[in-house]
Scaffold this motif. Structure first.
Motif, PDB file in Angstrom:
ATOM      1  N   THR A   1       3.962   0.523   2.566  1.00 37.66           N
ATOM      2  CA  THR A   1       3.940  -0.531   3.580  1.00 37.66           C
ATOM      3  C   THR A   1       3.578  -1.853   2.920  1.00 37.66           C
ATOM      4  OG1 THR A   1       3.041   1.121   5.092  1.00 37.66           O
ATOM      5  CG2 THR A   1       3.071  -1.156   5.851  1.00 37.66           C
TER       6      THR A   1
ATOM      7  N   ASP B   1       4.759   8.620  -0.260  1.00 38.97           N
ATOM      8  CA  ASP B   1       5.726   8.895   0.809  1.00 38.97           C
ATOM      9  C   ASP B   1       5.984   7.676   1.690  1.00 38.97           C
ATOM     10  OD1 ASP B   1       6.335  11.623   0.284  1.00 38.97           O
ATOM     11  OD2 ASP B   1       4.397  12.213   1.136  1.00 38.97           O
ATOM     12  N   VAL B   2       4.940   6.939   1.998  1.00 40.14           N
ATOM     13  CA  VAL B   2       5.103   5.758   2.857  1.00 40.14           C
ATOM     14  C   VAL B   2       4.522   4.544   2.133  1.00 40.14           C
ATOM     15  CG1 VAL B   2       4.660   4.714   5.108  1.00 40.14           C
ATOM     16  CG2 VAL B   2       4.835   7.216   4.904  1.00 40.14           C
TER      17      VAL B   2
ATOM     18  N   LEU C   1       9.810  11.995   3.981  1.00 44.05           N
ATOM     19  CA  LEU C   1       9.217  12.827   5.025  1.00 44.05           C
ATOM     20  C   LEU C   1      10.258  13.030   6.126  1.00 44.05           C
ATOM     21  CD1 LEU C   1       5.699  11.138   5.392  1.00 44.05           C
ATOM     22  CD2 LEU C   1       6.247  13.244   4.141  1.00 44.05           C
TER      23      LEU C   1
ATOM     24  N   GLU D   1       6.853  19.152  -1.818  1.00 50.08           N
ATOM     25  CA  GLU D   1       6.884  20.264  -0.864  1.00 50.08           C
ATOM     26  C   GLU D   1       8.301  20.800  -0.663  1.00 50.08           C
ATOM     27  OE1 GLU D   1       4.732  19.767   2.765  1.00 50.08           O
ATOM     28  OE2 GLU D   1       2.849  19.318   1.721  1.00 50.08           O
TER      29      GLU D   1
ATOM     30  N   SER E   1       0.846  -1.185   0.000  1.00 48.42           N
ATOM     31  CA  SER E   1       0.000   0.000   0.000  1.00 48.42           C
ATOM     32  C   SER E   1       0.883   1.236   0.000  1.00 48.42           C
ATOM     33  CB  SER E   1      -0.845  -0.036   1.279  1.00 48.42           C
ATOM     34  OG  SER E   1      -1.283   1.240   1.644  1.00 48.42           O
ATOM     35  N   ALA E   2       0.498   2.247  -0.765  1.00 47.18           N
ATOM     36  CA  ALA E   2       1.275   3.492  -0.804  1.00 47.18           C
ATOM     37  C   ALA E   2       0.378   4.664  -0.414  1.00 47.18           C
ATOM     38  CB  ALA E   2       1.839   3.730  -2.201  1.00 47.18           C
ATOM     39  N   THR E   3       0.936   5.587   0.348  1.00 47.13           N
ATOM     40  CA  THR E   3       0.204   6.818   0.660  1.00 47.13           C
ATOM     41  C   THR E   3       0.336   7.789  -0.509  1.00 47.13           C
ATOM     42  OG1 THR E   3       2.110   7.972   1.580  1.00 47.13           O
ATOM     43  CG2 THR E   3       0.846   6.573   3.084  1.00 47.13           C
ATOM     44  N   MET E   4      -0.288   8.939  -0.348  1.00 47.46           N
ATOM     45  CA  MET E   4      -0.061  10.025  -1.296  1.00 47.46           C
ATOM     46  C   MET E   4       1.412  10.447  -1.262  1.00 47.46           C
ATOM     47  SD  MET E   4      -1.360  11.147   1.798  1.00 47.46           S
ATOM     48  CE  MET E   4      -2.000  12.641   2.612  1.00 47.46           C
TER      49      MET E   4
ATOM     50  N   ASN F   1      10.070   4.584   3.679  1.00 46.75           N
ATOM     51  CA  ASN F   1       9.599   5.861   4.233  1.00 46.75           C
ATOM     52  C   ASN F   1      10.774   6.827   4.144  1.00 46.75           C
ATOM     53  OD1 ASN F   1       8.748   7.889   6.116  1.00 46.75           O
ATOM     54  ND2 ASN F   1       7.531   6.413   7.263  1.00 46.75           N
TER      55      ASN F   1
ATOM     56  N   ARG G   1       3.864  13.599  -1.033  1.00 45.60           N
ATOM     57  CA  ARG G   1       3.913  15.016  -0.675  1.00 45.60           C
ATOM     58  C   ARG G   1       5.341  15.518  -0.466  1.00 45.60           C
ATOM     59  NH1 ARG G   1      -0.639  14.616  -1.989  1.00 45.60           N
ATOM     60  NH2 ARG G   1      -2.528  15.183  -0.828  1.00 45.60           N
TER      61      ARG G   1
END
Lengths: 458, 458
Positions: free
Chosen positions: B296, B293-294, B315, B272, B263-266, B312, B268
Motif C-alpha cells: 500500500t 502480499d499487499v 491472495l 502457500e 508499506s508491505a505485508t508479509m 494485491n 504468504r
C-alpha cells in the motif's frame, strides 16, 4: 514516544510489581450494599451520548443509577427524569461546575461510572474514577494524547480498577460475524485490513450549525469538537474503525501495532460549508483549519499485517466504517454500506466457497456465522442506538462489573486504539515519517489471551 | 532520488537546450513512402500481449505491419500468419536472439514500434526505438528503476521522438466518464483518490503453473514475472491504477506527485499455493519471496491531494482496480466491480444530485457523462481485449503517429507513473519513510497543458 514518560512508566511498573499492584494480581473490590443484587452506575456527562446510555441502563433490571453529573443542570435534570420514569430511585445530581464529578466519585455506593464528556475530559475523569475504586467506562476516543493514554494505563494498573472503552462498533452484527469467521479460520491467516470513519459531519450539522457557527453556545458537539479541526491535523476519531480490526488481528493478545505513517490532504470541506451557509464575510470563513479533509494512516503490526485507517468527515459522502478483512483464503469488504443495503451488496469472497473470482452478498454468511450474543439479545437490542450496537457495549460493561472481571475492551485496547490520534498527528507533522507505537502492555501482548469473546457470554 | 543521475540529468538538459533538442521544439520526422497513407508499425515482442496488439492493428485500414521481432521464432511466425490473414503484406521477421530488435530498428520504413516484452527490456527497447527516429509505444510498466525512467525521458528529449505508455485502463468507459465529470466540476475540487491492481495472479496461473513451477520453460509470464516477487518488495504494477487517477488530478499538467510512503505485508500467497500444488517438498517451497502480499502506497501531490495505491496480486480475491475519486462535492468508488455488475452497485454520491447520504448506481451517470470517444467507437471496440480498452489505447497511438503529435500519454507520464515501483521499494526498505518523486518534467508540470483529451478526438 515521550522518553520522559517512558522512564516514569518503567519506574511505575517496578514499583507496582514490588507492591503487588499489577492488574493481573489485583483482586477486584467486593460489591457491597447492593439493592437486590443490582449494580450501581453513575454518569459523568449526560448530554446526547450520555443520555442515551442512561436510557439504556435504566431499562435494565440489574442496574440502579444513584448519581448523575453534568455541568449543565438541565441535562442532569432531564436524565434524572428518565431514571425516575423507569421506576428507579431518584438519583443525586452533581452540577456544581466542571470539577463536581470529583465530589460524585467520593460516594462509596457506585460500582462503576460511565463517562461521556467532551474528549479532553475523558482522561482526568477516567483516572479519577479508577482511583476512587470504581470501574470506569469511557466514551471514544479514550484519550487525545500519548500522555493521556499512559495516564489511563498507569491509573488502571495502580488502582487495580479496569477502564473499558465504550466502542460500540465492536458489536456490530457484521463485524462479529466476521470475527467468528476469522477465529474459525475461514479467511485463512489474516494479511491486510482497512477501516475508518467516513462520515460527513458537516452536512449533518455536527461540526457547524445551519449558519456556519460553532463553539460556545451553539449546542451539541460543535460546542467543543470543531475546535479540534482548527488546532490539530491527524486521525481525530480512529476507534470506530480500528476496534473490530484490532479484534480480528488479536492486537494486544499475540500481536500489536508497531508503526504508523499518516498523510493528510488539504482542508476544504469546513471552510466551503461556512462560506456557503454564512457568506464569505462570516467570521469563521477566515479560519485556517489545520485538519485535512482526508487523513489516511498505514499501521504495520508485529505479525506482518498492514491496516489502512481513514478519517474522512468534512466532505459530502454517505457514512461507512469502510471495513475490509483480507486473509490467505478470502476477503470481506464493505465501503458502500448502509444499515439496510449492506447484506445485499457483493462484499465477500472466500476461496473454494464463493463462485470463482466472484463477489457474493454477505447476507447468507451473516446468517451462518452470526454471533450467539446477537442471536440471544436481538430483541433487547432492537431499540438501542446505532442499530443495536449500543445495547451490547453497555451490556458488556454491566456484565463485567457484575462478575468483577476485566471488561472485554480493556485499558490497553483503549490506549492502543486511541494512540492513533497523537501518533498520526506526529507522522503528518513530520511529512509522513513512520512513528513507533508505545507498547502499553509492557511486553504482555506476547502472552496475553484474547478477552473479547462475545461467543462465550458478552 | 539518485543524485548522480540528477546531476547528469541537469547536464543533459543544458546540452539539449543549447543544441535545440528540447521536445517542445523538435519537429517530428516527416512520414515518407507510405503505402496509400497508411502508417507502418513494427512490433518487438509478440507473446500473449504483443499478439493481441498485432491482431488489433491488422484489422485497421490505416496501418501496415512490415516487421515483427520476437526471440521465439514460433511467436513471430504466429503473428505473421495473423498479419497475412488480415490481407496485409507479409512482414519480415527478426528472431535472431534477444538483440535482434536493434536490426529491426535499422529499417527506415517504420513510423512506430510497439514494445510488449518482459519488463526489464522495456527501457532499452524504447530508448533504441526513439533513437532510431521512430515513435515508441511501450507496454506497462515502462520502467522498473528510476534510472530507467530518466533514460526514457532523456531519450525522448534528445531524439525528439515520443514514447507513449500503452496504459489501456485509461480508456475504460467508467474512468473516462468520471474524467468528464471531473473536468465539468461535478466532483468539485478533487481531494482524495484511490486505485490499485487487485488481481489474483496465483489462482489464474499467471505467476505459477498448476504444479507450482515458474521460470524458464513454464511459458507465459511466469517465465520472467515471478522472479520479480523473489527479488523485490514494492508496487510492481502501479500503472493500471494510477493512470486514470493521474488524469483526474492533472498530474504533470498543473500538479505532480511529490512524495510516497509505502508499506508491505508479509508474503504468504505464493508460498502457500506452491505447497498446495507441489507439496512441501517442492523445490520452490523453500523460496523466500520478498514481495509482500499487499503493498500500500500513499502519494501526496503538489496540490494537496492524497492517493492510495495498492498492489494485491497473490491472495485469492476478485479483480478490481479499486478506483475512488473524491472531491468537495461528491465521490465515486468501485471496490467490488466486475465488468458486468459495476453499473448496478451503489457507487456514486454527488451532493445536491443524489438522495441525501445515499449511494446511487453508476449506470445513469455512465450514460449521461459517457465519453464521445466511447460513443464513436463502441462497435470498433466490441471485440478488442480487456472489455474494449485495448482498442482505444492502440487507436490513440495510431492517431498520434498519423498526426505526428505527442501521444495523449507521454514519456513524462510513463516515467512518473512507473517510478512508483522503485520509489515504493525504497520506502519499504526504509520502514515506510517518505520518498520524494523526481520531477521528470523539470518544472514544466507547472505550465504544461493537459494532453489527454479523449473528448476532442482520441
Amino acid at each position: 514516544m515521550n522518553s520522559d514518560k517512558d522512564i516514569s512508566r518503567k519506574d511505575f511498573v517496578k514499583t507496582a510489581a514490588m507492591t503487588g499492584l499489577g492488574l493481573s494480581m489485583a483482586p477486584f473490590s467486593i460489591l457491597k450494599n447492593r439493592d437486590k443484587g443490582k449494580i450501581r452506575i453513575g454518569f459523568i456527562g449526560v448530554g446526547g451520548r450520555g443520555t442515551s446510555h442512561v436510557k439504556g441502563l435504566a431499562e435494565r433490571a440489574d442496574v440502579t443509577i444513584p448519581a448523575l453529573c453534568d455541568i449543565r443542570k438541565e441535562n442532569a435534570e432531564n436524565a434524572k427524569r428518565i431514571v425516575v420514569s423507569a421506576g428507579l430511585e431518584e438519583p443525586d445530581l452533581y452540577t456544581r461546575g466542571e470539577k463536581d464529578y470529583l465530589r460524585m466519585l467520593e460516594r462509596d455506593d457506585l460500582d462503576g461510572v460511565i463517562i461521556a464528556a467532551p474528549w479532553l475530559w475523558h482522561v482526568p475523569m477516567a483516572v479519577a474514577t479508577m482511583k476512587s475504586g470504581k470501574y470506569a467506562a469511557v466514551e471514544v476516543p479514550a484519550a487525545t494524547t500519548l500522555d493521556g493514554c499512559w495516564d489511563l494505563v498507569e491509573a488502571s494498573e495502580s488502582s487495580g480498577m479496569p477502564c473499558m472503552l465504550m466502542e460500540n462498533s465492536c458489536y456490530r452484527p457484521r463485524v462479529l460475524a466476521v470475527l467468528n469467521m476469522v477465529r474459525q479460520g475461514i479467511f485463512g491467516e489474516l494479511v491486510h485490513a482497512r477501516c475508518g470513519y467516513f462520515h460527513d459531519l458537516v452536512s449533518n450539522d455536527v461540526l457547524i450549525d445551519s449558519k456556519g457557527n460553532f463553539g460556545e453556545g451553539t449546542g451539541g458537539e460543535s460546542n467543543w469538537r470543531t475546535q479540534h479541526h482548527i488546532n490539530r491535523n491527524g486521525d481525530l476519531y480512529p476507534t470506530h474503525g480500528i476496534g473490530p480490526v484490532a479484534h480480528w488481528l488479536d492486537i494486544n493478545r499475540g500481536n500489536r501495532f508497531e508503526t504508523i505513517t499518516s498523510s493528510a490532504t488539504m482542508a476544504r470541506g469546513l471552510h466551503e460549508a461556512i462560506v456557503e451557509r454564512g457568506g464569505a464575510g462570516h467570521p469563521n470563513a477566515s479560519i485556517d483549519f489545520q485538519k485535512g479533509d482526508v487523513v489516511t494512516s498505514t499501521i504495520k503490526t508485529a505479525n506482518g499485517q498492514s491496516i489502512i485507517v481513514t478519517h474522512n468527515t468534512t466532505l459530502p459522502r454517505p457514512k461507512t466504517m469502510g471495513y475490509l478483512c483480507q486473509g490467505t483464503k478470502g476477503i470481506w469488504q464493505v465501503l458502500n454500506d448502509s444499515f439496510n443495503e449492506e447484506e445485499s451488496i457483493p462484499s465477500i469472497y472466500i476461496e473454494d466457497m464463493s463462485p470463482n473470482e466472484h463477489w457474493e452478498p454477505f447476507g447468507p454468511y451473516l446468517e451462518k456465522y452470526e454471533s450467539k450474543l446477537i442471536k440471544k439479545h436481538k430483541k433487547d437490542a432492537a431499540n438501542a442506538g446505532h442499530g443495536g450496537d449500543d445495547f451490547y457495549i453497555r451490556n458488556a460493561f454491566v456484565e463485567s462489573v457484575k462478575r468483577q472481571v476485566t471488561p472485554p475492551i480493556d485499558v490497553y485496547d483503549a490506549a492502543a486504539w486511541s494512540a492513533i490520534t497523537p501518533l498520526s498527528e506526529e507522522s503528518i507533522s513530520k511529512g509522513g515519517h513512520p512513528i513507533e507505537f508505545p507498547d502499553f502492555t509492557d511486553g504482555k501482548w506476547m502472552t496475553n489471551e484474547n478477552i473479547f469473546r462475545p461467543e462465550e457470554g458478552f
